[in-house]
Scaffold this motif. Structure first.
Motif, PDB file in Angstrom:
ATOM      1  N   ASN A 107      -8.223   4.563  -3.777  1.00  0.00           N
ATOM      2  CA  ASN A 107      -7.865   4.659  -5.199  1.00  0.00           C
ATOM      3  C   ASN A 107      -7.544   3.308  -5.817  1.00  0.00           C
ATOM      4  O   ASN A 107      -7.671   3.133  -7.014  1.00  0.00           O
ATOM      5  CB  ASN A 107      -6.652   5.581  -5.375  1.00  0.00           C
ATOM      6  CG  ASN A 107      -7.067   7.036  -5.321  1.00  0.00           C
ATOM      7  OD1 ASN A 107      -8.174   7.378  -5.738  1.00  0.00           O
ATOM      8  ND2 ASN A 107      -6.204   7.893  -4.785  1.00  0.00           N
ATOM      9  N   MET A 108      -7.093   2.372  -4.971  1.00  0.00           N
ATOM     10  CA  MET A 108      -6.655   1.084  -5.514  1.00  0.00           C
ATOM     11  C   MET A 108      -7.756   0.030  -5.574  1.00  0.00           C
ATOM     12  O   MET A 108      -7.655  -0.910  -6.346  1.00  0.00           O
ATOM     13  CB  MET A 108      -5.449   0.579  -4.728  1.00  0.00           C
ATOM     14  CG  MET A 108      -4.199   1.413  -5.050  1.00  0.00           C
ATOM     15  SD  MET A 108      -2.691   0.573  -4.610  1.00  0.00           S
ATOM     16  CE  MET A 108      -2.315   1.312  -3.058  1.00  0.00           C
TER      17      MET A 108
ATOM     18  N   LEU B  85       0.835  -1.202   0.000  1.00  0.00           N
ATOM     19  CA  LEU B  85       0.000   0.000   0.000  1.00  0.00           C
ATOM     20  C   LEU B  85       0.872   1.255   0.000  1.00  0.00           C
ATOM     21  O   LEU B  85       0.652   2.182  -0.777  1.00  0.00           O
ATOM     22  CB  LEU B  85      -0.914  -0.014   1.232  1.00  0.00           C
ATOM     23  CG  LEU B  85      -1.862   1.174   1.391  1.00  0.00           C
ATOM     24  CD1 LEU B  85      -2.848   1.254   0.238  1.00  0.00           C
ATOM     25  CD2 LEU B  85      -2.619   1.085   2.716  1.00  0.00           C
ATOM     26  N   LYS B  86       1.898   1.261   0.869  1.00  0.00           N
ATOM     27  CA  LYS B  86       2.771   2.443   0.976  1.00  0.00           C
ATOM     28  C   LYS B  86       3.542   2.651  -0.313  1.00  0.00           C
ATOM     29  O   LYS B  86       3.780   3.778  -0.737  1.00  0.00           O
ATOM     30  CB  LYS B  86       3.729   2.274   2.162  1.00  0.00           C
ATOM     31  CG  LYS B  86       3.051   2.589   3.488  1.00  0.00           C
ATOM     32  CD  LYS B  86       3.947   2.303   4.684  1.00  0.00           C
ATOM     33  CE  LYS B  86       3.135   2.401   5.972  1.00  0.00           C
ATOM     34  NZ  LYS B  86       3.722   1.594   7.056  1.00  0.00           N
ATOM     35  N   GLU B  87       3.950   1.547  -0.942  1.00  0.00           N
ATOM     36  CA  GLU B  87       4.686   1.622  -2.215  1.00  0.00           C
ATOM     37  C   GLU B  87       3.776   2.005  -3.385  1.00  0.00           C
ATOM     38  O   GLU B  87       4.253   2.200  -4.494  1.00  0.00           O
ATOM     39  CB  GLU B  87       5.276   0.238  -2.534  1.00  0.00           C
ATOM     40  CG  GLU B  87       6.655  -0.020  -1.977  1.00  0.00           C
ATOM     41  CD  GLU B  87       7.185  -1.335  -2.521  1.00  0.00           C
ATOM     42  OE1 GLU B  87       6.352  -2.249  -2.755  1.00  0.00           O
ATOM     43  OE2 GLU B  87       8.392  -1.453  -2.724  1.00  0.00           O
ATOM     44  N   GLN B  88       2.469   2.022  -3.121  1.00  0.00           N
ATOM     45  CA  GLN B  88       1.459   2.251  -4.169  1.00  0.00           C
ATOM     46  C   GLN B  88       1.566   1.219  -5.285  1.00  0.00           C
ATOM     47  O   GLN B  88       1.336   1.526  -6.455  1.00  0.00           O
ATOM     48  CB  GLN B  88       1.570   3.666  -4.735  1.00  0.00           C
ATOM     49  CG  GLN B  88       1.546   4.726  -3.641  1.00  0.00           C
ATOM     50  CD  GLN B  88       0.794   5.976  -4.076  1.00  0.00           C
ATOM     51  OE1 GLN B  88      -0.160   5.912  -4.839  1.00  0.00           O
ATOM     52  NE2 GLN B  88       1.223   7.112  -3.570  1.00  0.00           N
ATOM     53  N   ASN B  89       1.938  -0.006  -4.915  1.00  0.00           N
ATOM     54  CA  ASN B  89       2.008  -1.122  -5.862  1.00  0.00           C
ATOM     55  C   ASN B  89       0.602  -1.736  -5.982  1.00  0.00           C
ATOM     56  O   ASN B  89       0.225  -2.650  -5.251  1.00  0.00           O
ATOM     57  CB  ASN B  89       3.017  -2.168  -5.338  1.00  0.00           C
ATOM     58  CG  ASN B  89       3.254  -3.268  -6.352  1.00  0.00           C
ATOM     59  OD1 ASN B  89       2.406  -3.523  -7.220  1.00  0.00           O
ATOM     60  ND2 ASN B  89       4.405  -3.927  -6.242  1.00  0.00           N
ATOM     61  N   LYS B  90      -0.169  -1.176  -6.899  1.00  0.00           N
ATOM     62  CA  LYS B  90      -1.589  -1.500  -6.993  1.00  0.00           C
ATOM     63  C   LYS B  90      -1.856  -2.995  -7.182  1.00  0.00           C
ATOM     64  O   LYS B  90      -2.666  -3.590  -6.463  1.00  0.00           O
ATOM     65  CB  LYS B  90      -2.224  -0.712  -8.148  1.00  0.00           C
ATOM     66  CG  LYS B  90      -3.732  -0.890  -8.258  1.00  0.00           C
ATOM     67  CD  LYS B  90      -4.355   0.128  -9.205  1.00  0.00           C
ATOM     68  CE  LYS B  90      -5.811  -0.211  -9.473  1.00  0.00           C
ATOM     69  NZ  LYS B  90      -6.463   0.794 -10.324  1.00  0.00           N
TER      70      LYS B  90
ATOM     71  N   GLN C  22      -5.123   6.374  -0.476  1.00  0.00           N
ATOM     72  CA  GLN C  22      -4.444   5.508  -1.451  1.00  0.00           C
ATOM     73  C   GLN C  22      -5.215   4.212  -1.637  1.00  0.00           C
ATOM     74  O   GLN C  22      -5.353   3.700  -2.752  1.00  0.00           O
ATOM     75  CB  GLN C  22      -3.017   5.211  -0.996  1.00  0.00           C
ATOM     76  CG  GLN C  22      -2.086   6.390  -1.252  1.00  0.00           C
ATOM     77  CD  GLN C  22      -0.695   6.175  -0.669  1.00  0.00           C
ATOM     78  OE1 GLN C  22      -0.333   5.084  -0.290  1.00  0.00           O
ATOM     79  NE2 GLN C  22       0.082   7.225  -0.596  1.00  0.00           N
TER      80      GLN C  22
END
Lengths: 453, 453
Positions: free
Chosen positions: A57-58, A20-25, A54
């Motif tokens: 959004n994912m 989640l923190k890495e925004q690795n959807k 975030q």
């Protein structure tokens, strides 16, 4: 406390949070959507505003719906305020209608209506119907998503059709058999369906000894009924016998918890002040009326002592037994009260009747009075050097205990029968009543025999 | 109380009883065996010895088994004594092994062994295993009849096989997927099985985020876990991860009831005396130790008053406020106690921590102290005509309420953390402690300022 799964939890939580923190959807979706909804909730509640955004959004509103369902009310409200109207509409078009209704019932009408208008028509109509029932009734806790079949359906067809109807149903473990007019004519458990030969028709294998509840039945009664029959779900019918909803066992477990808290609440007269999530001031506000009332009761009890001021002036040591009389009367009464309140709550007296419990408590009071009387006849002469004093205290306590166990047992029975305010059966009320009785008995006996002291 | 189905009940009960009295075997069997087991039980418990014997003659041990399961322990024992060994063996070879174990655990070893020896070998072995677990653990409440499948099984085959395995299983709503070594590798709900395409294999659709419990987990923790996840059943594994049993939701509901009664029990220090089915003497025996202990506490409280005898002799009216101080201290403390005990029981403090609750209660105590203080400053001068007296009583009560709410909140937290005897957190103990503190505060203040009175 459940700490059992904490080890596992940190395992998966770390990976999910990292993604989640890495925004690795892709990775986040893979890991997060695979989790049990309750575990998703555990992760979600730890997130700050930025990480929540975030997450929104994912994953879509439909996917977030199961998380939303598991949140507490306050958190749900917060989440709604953070989301777009469209996302919110997706959530409420996904979660079961009974959960939507539960949530909307807690909102102001304006907000509730806005959400209702954003929902699909057919769903919002169902929610409006659910909102029309009082909260603590079968109608207020039932779900509208149930599976219905016909007596003429073939077993193999029913199983095939379940592939399509099951995903939206609250439970598929009971299938409800309707006659052409929509009246409930039978119930078939999924178990019986699976066991049955494929070519059999529903009418031949369904159960017809159906237990139903009506929309206006109190939720506590629904819970007791389901406990009694070990049901996983019970059908709710209108006065005309039309099937309108089902109550499932998980709702009933929540009801049981609520009702126990209410019982505790009434028992200690905290009047809703038991919720640990409200502030000190709010809690004090709810409890204050009772505590203030108790002060006035205290004046009455004090008045009893005042009536015997003369005796007290003559023999000040009499005051030393005030706590003993008060505590014993109060506790014996509260115990009897608790026994009978629980017996009523669990229906464990159904057969023998409440009179049996009252007699039992009176017998217990007499026995306790005898035991304590003997103890006092031994101890008081040793401590205060007076056998007359011992006799006065012991006989007072014997009478007091007998009366206070009866009061504690009879009051909740009377209230249960007469539908009076159950608060009268609360601990403080019974205690105060018994205190007064106990002190009157004690001082009357003491005053009568004061020349022996 | 559930009176809802009484109308129906009398309907069918009359017919059934009539057939039984007439000794019309066919009609009786037709009517009786069609009823829900709970309704069969309701009829059975009304029968006298003669009618019971007639019933035993008309239905077999296998058929009577479901009635036996629903009876209370005492009634079960009575029934066993009325039946032939062979009939008894039939019953115990039919009812679920966990129910057999629960019943045998209540018998003397000789009788239990006799029944065990009369049972089928494979079943008696299972019962012996169940009896080896402590009663209040997952092992003690689990069932051994569960359905297992393999990852390579095809969906349509699993459904077909269920026709044969389902009748004996405790639940078929979860199927447990074992690897070749017997380790639990996945769970498949019947719902997901039904939804899945017929040609799919189990490995592709099973859930692998499995929540399990171990045989030694406390039953209360099992209940909390199942409530949290809304499970209908949870798998029980050995320390090696081998699946050994399942706990189902109906067992958990019974556990919840038990635990609540235990909480009430501890709360009022009745020590098992809450069971309404025991006699007065037995109940008194269980409660007597506490009541006697309270008498000794009463002597201590009385001793506090004794310490201030001089002040009392000077101003007898001080005695009139003893009840007020005691009742307020006692009730405020008990309320805080109940709030925190319930919060611990329902895990509702999991996130915010127990310290939050303690702070909340202290805040509530201060607020209540302020409110009651103001009330006393108005009322005492009116009733007793002395503003100095009002100041003494009001300030004493303010301090007392603040202390007693903290005591009530802190003690159960400490006990929960330290695994001390929870009886210390019972109402009477807290009340007595707070009484003593309250009276010391009151008389100390009163004695200090006695020349103003």
């Amino acid at each position: 406390m459940v700490k059992l799964d904490e080890v596992n939890q940190t395992d998966y939580a770390t990976d999910v949070l990292h993604a989640l923190k890495e925004q690795n959807k892709d990775k986040f979706r893979n890991l997060f959507l695979d989790l049990h909804p309750q575990n998703q909730v555990d992760i979600f509640v730890q997130l700050n505003r930025q990480l929540r955004d975030q997450l929104y959004n994912m994953i879509g509103g439909e996917e977030f719906a199961s998380v939303f369902e598991g949140l507490e009310l306050e958190k749900q409200k917060q989440v709604i305020s953070e989301l777009s109207d469209k996302y919110v509409a997706h959530i409420f078009n996904t979660i079961p209608t009974d959960e939507v209704a539960d949530f909307l019932a807690e909102l102001e009408t304006v907000h509730a209506n806005k959400i209702l208008n954003s929902m699909n028509k057919d769903r919002s109509m169902i929610v409006r119907e659910l909102l029309s029932y009082p909260i603590e009734t079968a109608g207020g806790i039932m779900a509208k998503e149930f599976v219905t079949i016909k007596t003429t359906d073939k077993v193999s067809d029913v199983i095939d059709n379940l592939r399509f109807t099951a995903p939206d149903a609250e439970t598929i473990y009971y299938l409800y058999v309707l006659d052409p007019k929509g009246k409930l004519s039978g119930v078939l458990s999924l178990r019986d369906l699976i066991i049955a030969p494929a070519f059999e028709t529903v009418g031949n294998i369904m159960g017809t000894d159906i237990v139903t509840v009506t929309t206006d039945m109190d939720q506590e009664d629904v819970a007791k009924l389901m406990k009694r029959y070990d049901f996983l779900a019970v059908p709710v019918v209108t006065k005309e016998g039309l099937l309108t909803g089902i109550v499932t066992v998980d709702d009933v477990i929540d009801v049981m918890d609520e009702e126990v808290s209410e019982d505790f609440d009434e028992f200690i007269a905290a009047k809703g002040g038991m919720d640990v999530n409200i502030s000190s001031i709010e809690a004090a506000k709810k409890r204050a009326p009772w505590i203030v009332m108790l002060i006035f009761f205290g004046f009455i009890t004090g008045g009893v002592i005042g009536q015997f001021e003369e005796s007290l002036e003559q023999v000040v040591v009499l005051a030393a037994f005030i706590p003993l009389i008060m505590d014993s009367a109060g506790n014996a009464g509260t115990q009897s009260l608790a026994v009978v309140v629980r017996a009523i709550a669990t229906d464990s007296l159904e057969k023998k009747g409440l009179l049996h419990a009252v007699r039992r408590e009176f017998g217990t009071g007499l026995t306790l009075g005898l035991i304590t009387g003997i103890v006092l006849l031994i101890v008081v002469p040793i401590v205060y050097g007076s056998f007359s004093l011992a006799l006065i205290v012991a006989s007072s306590l014997f009478i007091t205990l007998s009366i206070s166990t009866i009061t504690g047992a009879v009051v909740p029975v009377l209230i249960n029968k007469s539908k009076l305010d159950p608060a009268i059966a609360s601990g403080p009320f019974i205690t105060t009543f018994n205190d007064i009785v106990g002190l009157i008995v004690y001082f009357t006996i003491a005053t009568t025999f004061i020349h022996y002291l």
